[in-house]
Design a protein around this motif. Sequence first.
Motif, PDB file in Angstrom:
ATOM      1  N   VAL A 126      13.112  49.189  77.448  1.00  0.00           N
ATOM      2  CA  VAL A 126      12.782  50.059  76.197  1.00  0.00           C
ATOM      3  C   VAL A 126      13.096  51.313  76.478  1.00  0.00           C
ATOM      4  CG1 VAL A 126      10.711  50.727  74.815  1.00  0.00           C
ATOM      5  CG2 VAL A 126      11.037  48.264  75.353  1.00  0.00           C
ATOM      6  N   GLY A 127      13.687  52.056  75.508  1.00  0.00           N
ATOM      7  CA  GLY A 127      13.852  53.491  75.837  1.00  0.00           C
ATOM      8  C   GLY A 127      14.589  53.804  76.952  1.00  0.00           C
ATOM      9  N   PHE A 128      15.908  53.369  77.232  1.00  0.00           N
ATOM     10  CA  PHE A 128      16.729  53.377  78.521  1.00  0.00           C
ATOM     11  C   PHE A 128      17.372  54.847  78.601  1.00  0.00           C
ATOM     12  CE2 PHE A 128      19.915  51.577  75.378  1.00  0.00           C
ATOM     13  CZ  PHE A 128      20.741  52.596  75.461  1.00  0.00           C
ATOM     14  N   LEU A 149      16.980  48.791  74.577  1.00  0.00           N
ATOM     15  CA  LEU A 149      16.647  49.488  73.262  1.00  0.00           C
ATOM     16  C   LEU A 149      16.481  50.917  73.253  1.00  0.00           C
ATOM     17  CD1 LEU A 149      13.562  46.971  72.582  1.00  0.00           C
ATOM     18  CD2 LEU A 149      16.049  46.833  71.771  1.00  0.00           C
ATOM     19  N   GLU A 150      17.118  51.329  72.186  1.00  0.00           N
ATOM     20  CA  GLU A 150      17.179  53.113  72.325  1.00  0.00           C
ATOM     21  C   GLU A 150      17.235  53.558  70.855  1.00  0.00           C
ATOM     22  OE1 GLU A 150      16.655  56.511  72.946  1.00  0.00           O
ATOM     23  OE2 GLU A 150      16.344  55.476  74.906  1.00  0.00           O
ATOM     24  N   ILE A 151      16.651  54.699  70.687  1.00  0.00           N
ATOM     25  CA  ILE A 151      16.880  55.408  69.345  1.00  0.00           C
ATOM     26  C   ILE A 151      17.632  56.716  69.138  1.00  0.00           C
ATOM     27  CG2 ILE A 151      14.927  54.168  68.059  1.00  0.00           C
ATOM     28  CD1 ILE A 151      13.155  56.297  68.746  1.00  0.00           C
ATOM     29  N   TYR A 176      17.470  50.482  67.781  1.00  0.00           N
ATOM     30  CA  TYR A 176      16.261  49.945  66.873  1.00  0.00           C
ATOM     31  C   TYR A 176      15.082  50.353  67.641  1.00  0.00           C
ATOM     32  CZ  TYR A 176      14.061  46.716  63.608  1.00  0.00           C
ATOM     33  OH  TYR A 176      13.577  46.150  62.645  1.00  0.00           O
ATOM     34  N   ASP A 177      14.012  50.453  66.954  1.00  0.00           N
ATOM     35  CA  ASP A 177      12.788  50.957  67.343  1.00  0.00           C
ATOM     36  C   ASP A 177      12.025  49.568  68.152  1.00  0.00           C
ATOM     37  OD1 ASP A 177       9.979  51.639  67.694  1.00  0.00           O
ATOM     38  OD2 ASP A 177      10.094  52.972  65.940  1.00  0.00           O
ATOM     39  N   ALA A 178      11.747  50.160  69.402  1.00  0.00           N
ATOM     40  CA  ALA A 178      11.216  49.036  70.259  1.00  0.00           C
ATOM     41  C   ALA A 178       9.870  48.592  69.953  1.00  0.00           C
ATOM     42  CB  ALA A 178      11.129  49.743  71.745  1.00  0.00           C
ATOM     43  N   ARG A 179       9.216  49.234  69.113  1.00  0.00           N
ATOM     44  CA  ARG A 179       7.789  48.720  68.482  1.00  0.00           C
ATOM     45  C   ARG A 179       8.019  47.563  67.753  1.00  0.00           C
ATOM     46  NH1 ARG A 179       5.626  54.232  66.517  1.00  0.00           N
ATOM     47  NH2 ARG A 179       7.643  54.319  65.736  1.00  0.00           N
ATOM     48  N   VAL A 195       9.426  49.181  80.290  1.00  0.00           N
ATOM     49  CA  VAL A 195       9.113  50.464  79.710  1.00  0.00           C
ATOM     50  C   VAL A 195       8.875  51.855  80.698  1.00  0.00           C
ATOM     51  CG1 VAL A 195       7.812  51.476  77.941  1.00  0.00           C
ATOM     52  CG2 VAL A 195       8.118  49.068  78.160  1.00  0.00           C
ATOM     53  N   HIS A 196       9.919  52.387  81.004  1.00  0.00           N
ATOM     54  CA  HIS A 196       9.873  53.349  81.876  1.00  0.00           C
ATOM     55  C   HIS A 196       9.781  54.580  81.330  1.00  0.00           C
ATOM     56  CE1 HIS A 196      11.737  50.733  85.501  1.00  0.00           C
ATOM     57  NE2 HIS A 196      10.679  50.192  85.051  1.00  0.00           N
ATOM     58  N   PHE A 197       8.814  55.464  81.740  1.00  0.00           N
ATOM     59  CA  PHE A 197       8.486  56.744  81.019  1.00  0.00           C
ATOM     60  C   PHE A 197       8.807  57.016  79.729  1.00  0.00           C
ATOM     61  CE2 PHE A 197      10.171  56.805  85.579  1.00  0.00           C
ATOM     62  CZ  PHE A 197       9.041  57.424  86.223  1.00  0.00           C
ATOM     63  N   PRO A 198       7.991  56.206  78.935  1.00  0.00           N
ATOM     64  CA  PRO A 198       7.908  56.209  77.364  1.00  0.00           C
ATOM     65  C   PRO A 198       7.477  57.866  77.067  1.00  0.00           C
ATOM     66  CG  PRO A 198       6.197  54.862  78.060  1.00  0.00           C
ATOM     67  CD  PRO A 198       6.961  55.225  79.426  1.00  0.00           C
ATOM     68  N   SER A 264      16.275  55.418  90.852  1.00  0.00           N
ATOM     69  CA  SER A 264      15.268  56.285  90.199  1.00  0.00           C
ATOM     70  C   SER A 264      16.084  56.910  89.063  1.00  0.00           C
ATOM     71  CB  SER A 264      15.203  57.378  91.614  1.00  0.00           C
ATOM     72  OG  SER A 264      14.272  58.497  91.029  1.00  0.00           O
ATOM     73  N   SER A 265      15.258  57.228  88.058  1.00  0.00           N
ATOM     74  CA  SER A 265      15.887  57.665  86.685  1.00  0.00           C
ATOM     75  C   SER A 265      15.938  59.087  86.823  1.00  0.00           C
ATOM     76  CB  SER A 265      15.249  57.160  85.578  1.00  0.00           C
ATOM     77  OG  SER A 265      13.974  57.974  85.184  1.00  0.00           O
ATOM     78  N   LYS A 266      16.744  59.824  85.765  1.00  0.00           N
ATOM     79  CA  LYS A 266      16.759  61.076  85.805  1.00  0.00           C
ATOM     80  C   LYS A 266      15.493  61.890  85.560  1.00  0.00           C
ATOM     81  CE  LYS A 266      21.150  62.929  83.452  1.00  0.00           C
ATOM     82  NZ  LYS A 266      21.417  63.215  82.371  1.00  0.00           N
ATOM     83  N   TYR A 267      14.475  61.404  84.578  1.00  0.00           N
ATOM     84  CA  TYR A 267      13.284  61.761  84.354  1.00  0.00           C
ATOM     85  C   TYR A 267      12.385  61.509  85.732  1.00  0.00           C
ATOM     86  CZ  TYR A 267      13.258  62.355  79.578  1.00  0.00           C
ATOM     87  OH  TYR A 267      13.638  62.792  78.239  1.00  0.00           O
ATOM     88  N   GLU A 268      12.523  60.443  86.476  1.00  0.00           N
ATOM     89  CA  GLU A 268      11.880  60.101  87.657  1.00  0.00           C
ATOM     90  C   GLU A 268      12.028  61.369  88.541  1.00  0.00           C
ATOM     91  OE1 GLU A 268      11.589  56.051  88.465  1.00  0.00           O
ATOM     92  OE2 GLU A 268      10.830  56.512  90.516  1.00  0.00           O
TER      93      GLU A 268
HETATM   94  C1  LIG Z   1      11.139  60.193  78.140  1.00  0.00           C
HETATM   95  S1  LIG Z   1      12.534  59.451  78.083  1.00  0.00           S
HETATM   96  C2  LIG Z   1      12.917  57.851  79.336  1.00  0.00           C
HETATM   97  C3  LIG Z   1      14.350  57.547  79.428  1.00  0.00           C
HETATM   98  C4  LIG Z   1      14.506  56.518  80.624  1.00  0.00           C
HETATM   99  N1  LIG Z   1      13.703  55.367  80.551  1.00  0.00           N
HETATM  100  C5  LIG Z   1      14.324  57.133  81.872  1.00  0.00           C
HETATM  101  O1  LIG Z   1      13.259  56.739  82.657  1.00  0.00           O
HETATM  102  O2  LIG Z   1      14.914  58.185  82.057  1.00  0.00           O
HETATM  103  C6  LIG Z   1      11.882  58.105  76.499  1.00  0.00           C
HETATM  104  C7  LIG Z   1      13.245  57.269  75.939  1.00  0.00           C
HETATM  105  O3  LIG Z   1      12.614  56.491  74.999  1.00  0.00           O
HETATM  106  C8  LIG Z   1      13.128  56.472  73.726  1.00  0.00           C
HETATM  107  N2  LIG Z   1      12.327  56.149  72.753  1.00  0.00           N
HETATM  108  C9  LIG Z   1      11.196  56.721  72.370  1.00  0.00           C
HETATM  109  N3  LIG Z   1      10.504  55.880  71.304  1.00  0.00           N
HETATM  110  C10 LIG Z   1      11.440  54.696  71.118  1.00  0.00           C
HETATM  111  C11 LIG Z   1      11.035  53.502  70.319  1.00  0.00           C
HETATM  112  N4  LIG Z   1      10.180  53.713  69.756  1.00  0.00           N
HETATM  113  N5  LIG Z   1      12.206  52.557  70.604  1.00  0.00           N
HETATM  114  C12 LIG Z   1      13.185  52.798  71.394  1.00  0.00           C
HETATM  115  N6  LIG Z   1      13.403  53.792  72.225  1.00  0.00           N
HETATM  116  C13 LIG Z   1      12.449  54.628  72.274  1.00  0.00           C
HETATM  117  C14 LIG Z   1      13.658  57.889  73.569  1.00  0.00           C
HETATM  118  O4  LIG Z   1      14.793  58.168  72.781  1.00  0.00           O
HETATM  119  C15 LIG Z   1      14.011  58.394  75.150  1.00  0.00           C
HETATM  120  O5  LIG Z   1      15.460  58.213  75.506  1.00  0.00           O
END
Ligand SMILES: C[S@@+](CC[C@H](N)C(=O)[O-])C[C@H]1O[C@@H](n2cnc3c(N)ncnc32)[C@H](O)[C@@H]1O
Length: 389
Positions: A126-128, A149-151, A176-179, A195-198, A264-268
């Motif tokens: 979710v939210g890659f 999944l990503e928006i 599409y919205d992961a929810r 679900v990493h770093f939502p 490790s992701s960019k955010y991490e």
């Molecule tokens: C803070 S980033 C983290 C990205 C990645 N998981 C990482 O660890 O680097 C959160 C991501 O979730 C996506 N996102 C937020 N709400 C979402 C939703 N409802 N469905 C899918 N993606 C979503 C955002 O577009 C964003 O790219």
Amino acid sequence: MPNFHAKNFIEPVYPSSYGKSNFEFVAHSNRGDRLVMSHLEDNDLLLQIIKNKDSYLVKGDKITRPSQVAILQQVLRDYRDLTNTIPTNSNIDSKKEKTLKVSPFLKTMEYFANSFETSKDILVEVGFGSGRHLLHQAKKNPDKIVIGLEIHKPSIEQVLKQCTLQKIDNILVVDYDARTFLEFLSSNSVKQIFVHFPVPWDKKPHRRVISKAFINESKRVLSKGGTLELRTDSDNYFEYSFGEFINQEKVELHINKNKDLEISSKYEDRWKRQEKDIYDITMTNKEISEEISKIGRLKFDKNIDFKELKNRFQEATLRGEGFFAHIENIFEINENEGLVRVSFGASQRNEHSYIYIKKDEVTYLPDNVLATKDNEKAHKLIKDFIWNM
Ligand SMILES: C[S@@+](CC[C@H](N)C(=O)[O-])C[C@H]1O[C@@H](n2cnc3c(N)ncnc32)[C@H](O)[C@@H]1O
């Protein structure tokens, strides 16, 4: 988005053709706006003609907009030439592409509703974001299907490009919205959900991905022994999520702090540089869930007299618990046929559509509104309103 402005505009006779485009009918609203039903190859779309003070704006209607901007540009060029219009301003000859490019890795919701089937194990992220973790999982598990999944469109483009460059063929990317996505997957079919770093949404908690409903759906799609893994740098999000997870039955929860993953992701990396704590909650599903039926399309089962509906039509907003339907406008094609513009759904996701009323049939236009739980509820509100208002 493609459009043109013109000082004068002469309505053609319908139906008419120009180039490869067909223009089937025009529908008029009381406010003076017009919709032109247009077809190019397999694409059915409406053009919108809006009369301003001393000019016209012609553009693609948002609801039926084709996935390729080039298709809309072609239809607008054909309509301009059919009507011999000389635009005062136009961007329909520009080649700039703003929508997602076609890619074999990018899948629509229709694909998941109608065609997706696999005997392979499924992983869902979710939210890659930058996609580092998604690409890593796909390479590590070539025998599994990895759904991302990503928006955020630029992130999607980036990952689609990487799939091609790195010759990865087991990723399916969904815009599409992961929810609300998990509704489209079969019960017990998923091994891991990441679900990493939502986004923490501290000021709008209702927008968070983790919720009771999301955890319930995760549990349904997870196989027995499958896991939902939340990783967050936010104390607040951790506490809130823990409160949601702890109420689940037939699950095992594991909490970790500052655990290193293989990637490790960019955010991490950023949070680690700032020496922030990182929390993991891993929920293991301990039960087998019942199968649910596949998601179909919303249908109307009765006809309606358009003339009578038009006489009593009024704009309205209808509300149920957590969902709504907005009856926006009515357009007349002829005295027996017309379109009603509606928007509906739940707070997470709104659908916009037209109800196409013909003499002996009522359908959505485009006729592909998926019967998700939220859409079903709102559809019922619309039917009650249209037939009893
Ligand atoms: C803070 S980033 C983290 C990205 C990645 N998981 C990482 O660890 O680097 C959160 C991501 O979730 C996506 N996102 C937020 N709400 C979402 C939703 N409802 N469905 C899918 N993606 C979503 C955002 O577009 C964003 O790219």
